[in-house]
Design an enzyme around this catalytic site. Structure first.
Site, PDB file in Angstrom:
ATOM      1  N   GLY A 170       0.788  -1.220   0.000  1.00 35.11           N
ATOM      2  CA  GLY A 170       0.000   0.000   0.000  1.00 35.11           C
ATOM      3  C   GLY A 170       0.819   1.268   0.000  1.00 35.11           C
ATOM      4  O   GLY A 170       0.281   2.352   0.249  1.00 35.11           O
ATOM      5  N   TYR A 196     -12.500   6.050  -7.742  1.00 36.55           N
ATOM      6  CA  TYR A 196     -12.042   6.571  -6.456  1.00 36.55           C
ATOM      7  C   TYR A 196     -12.000   8.092  -6.389  1.00 36.55           C
ATOM      8  O   TYR A 196     -11.655   8.646  -5.337  1.00 36.55           O
ATOM      9  CB  TYR A 196     -10.614   6.114  -6.149  1.00 36.55           C
ATOM     10  N   CYS A 255     -19.614   7.516 -23.016  1.00 31.75           N
ATOM     11  CA  CYS A 255     -20.912   8.155 -22.843  1.00 31.75           C
ATOM     12  C   CYS A 255     -21.259   8.227 -21.361  1.00 31.75           C
ATOM     13  O   CYS A 255     -22.233   7.635 -20.891  1.00 31.75           O
ATOM     14  CB  CYS A 255     -21.974   7.388 -23.630  1.00 31.75           C
ATOM     15  N   TYR A 263      -2.876  -0.271 -11.721  1.00 33.22           N
ATOM     16  CA  TYR A 263      -4.338  -0.214 -11.642  1.00 33.22           C
ATOM     17  C   TYR A 263      -4.987   0.552 -12.790  1.00 33.22           C
ATOM     18  O   TYR A 263      -6.092   1.054 -12.644  1.00 33.22           O
ATOM     19  CB  TYR A 263      -4.781   0.369 -10.290  1.00 33.22           C
TER      20      TYR A 263
END
Length: 480
Positions: free
Chosen positions: A275, A368, A395, A425
């Site tokens: 992390g 996020y 869209c 990611y």
């Protein structure tokens, strides 16, 4: 450089300062090889952006291979040296969920890292890359029986168990196969990382792992089993974390459990997850990996000393901090559109810059609210900086690539636009929303480029639809 005296744009967030030069490449945000040549062209891994695009089209995710390799090696060295100061041992696993291809897996193992996987697909990719099974850790809160069977049969190094049901499944599988399996027990320390709620994984009200109290019963049950071997605890507090405070507090709580478990037998390993954050904008200030490693390991060592227990083998699972800064996505600008917005001080203008990708190749801003940076990649400009929002071609009004950025005011259709810090990611979360093919991922190094993840074509998308009839061969005029 940013101008301290420049007045803030009324639509710009407080953290975004107007730059003196909207062509500059901010430190920490771009790969180590990134520069502009004499023509103002962005160069990554010794290869010009226009050369990359000429070969692979846009969008394309370019990975600075040497940057990724160097970050992996430095991370391995940082934790090895930090633990050696306390006569300890460290293991580092690359978190494959950030971005996993066979090439990336080989870069990581060549730097001394194992591979952390969390699905059958990631497991098979690691095995196909030639990763030694004992260097693989297998995560997941809902592993199917067939997936556990495959992991046991492949002899993966550790399975991180996440529930009582999974323990019983593993017990049955090992009894049927006669093969033993090493496991870690994942625990929730109750420490909520300073990050987005969806990225924080150690607070109590979420899907991962056992509470600290539940973990004791889980370990007791594993120790009753003949072929399931308990080797330690695992705790991951979240993602995009800049400092050591959360790790220090989490380690303190987990080591209290670790100490109690020593009464029933050895607990040789403590995995504190990953992390570790990176800079997506010049406002981000993540800790240096050497400082982070020393801070975390020193905190664990101090806690062990205070408790009078030996320092366990320490394991870590960085992903984003290794591969994230190495990746740059290249787009082509399709349209630009000034939009007037009423504010408390009057009307203000934001320039919308539309590109030929979007949330299908980078879901993080929509998922996020993640922030990114951007620069024109194909030239430099002396035009004054303009506040822009880079948006995709999907869209969806939420299809935002870069929410807030200053670019030269003459950004125009046909320009190449580069978005850095895309190694983690982005490709891993890519989709075919609106039936858009996923772009290729290419490794660039010393002026050469090669595909490490093939891009899709429209034919690839159509091939998945069994309702599409194969094209009929042409017939001669007049034939029935």
């Amino acid at each position: 450089m940013v101008s301290e005296s420049a007045s803030a744009h009324p639509l710009a967030p407080a953290w975004l300062a107007r730059p003196d030069d909207a062509n500059d490449l901010a430190d920490r945000v771009w790969p180590s090889s990134a520069l502009r040549d004499d023509d103002g062209m962005l160069v990554i891994g010794g290869l010009r952006a226009d050369e990359i695009v000429a070969r692979f089209g846009t969008p394309v995710l370019a990975l600075d291979e040497q940057d990724a390799r160097d970050r992996a090696a430095r991370t391995h060295r940082a934790f090895a040296e930090a633990t050696a100061r306390h006569d300890g041992v460290a293991r580092v696993y690359y978190a494959g969920k950030a971005l996993l291809t066979t090439e990336v897996a080989r870069w990581m193992t060549s730097a001394g890292l194992g591979i952390d996987v969390c699905s059958r697909g990631e497991l098979e990719t690691a095995l196909a890359a030639g990763v030694a099974p004992d260097l693989i850790g297998y995560h997941g809160n809902s592993k199917r029986v067939s997936e556990l069977e495959r992991a046991v049969d492949a002899r993966v190094g550790t399975i991180i168990v996440d529930s009582a049901i999974e323990i019983e499944r593993l017990s049955a599988i090992t009894q049927r196969s006669g093969l033993s399996q090493r496991v870690l027990v994942r625990v929730r320390s109750g420490v909520h990382a300073d990050t987005h709620d969806f990225l924080a994984t150690a607070h109590e009200d979420q899907k991962f792992g056992f509470s600290l109290d539940e973990a004791e019963s889980a370990v007791a049950r594993i120790r009753e089993l003949e072929l399931v071997d308990f080797v330690g605890l695992h705790c991951h507090i979240g993602s995009q974390i800049f400092g050591v405070d959360g790790f220090r507090e989490s380690a303190s709580r987990v080591l209290e459990l670790h100490e109690r478990l020593l009464d029933g037998g050895p607990v040789p390993l403590l995995n504190l997850g990953g992390g570790f954050g990176i800079a997506y904008t010049r406002a981000d200030d993540p800790a240096d990996i050497d400082d982070l490693a020393r801070g975390i390991v020193d905190a664990v060592a101090d806690e062990c000393q205070a408790r009078g227990i030996p320092l366990p083998v320490l394991a870590f699972e960085p992903g984003r901090s290794i591969i994230g800064p190495a990746g740059v996505t290249l787009y082509e600008v399709g349209t630009t559109k000034p939009v007037s917005v009423e504010t408390e001080t009057g009307a203000a203008t934001r320039l919308y810059v539309s590109v030929d990708g979007g949330m299908s190749d980078n879901a993080r801003p929509a998922l996020y609210g993640a922030q990114f940076s951007a620069r024109i990649a194909s030239r430099t400009s002396d035009e004054a900086p303009a506040l822009v929002r880079v948006v995709g071609m999907h869209c969806e009004s939420g299809d935002i690539v870069v929410d807030h950025e200053f670019l030269p005011g003459d950004v125009t259709p046909g320009d190449l636009l580069a978005v850095p810090s895309c190694g983690a990611y982005t490709a891993a979360l890519a989709s075919n929303y609106n039936h858009v093919p996923r772009p290729p991922v290419v490794a660039v190094r010393e002026g050469e480029a090669r595909v490490v993840l093939r891009g899709e074509t429209i034919d690839d998308l159509l091939a998945r639809d069994p309702g599409i009839a194969p094209a009929r061969p042409a017939t001669n005029e007049g034939e029935e």
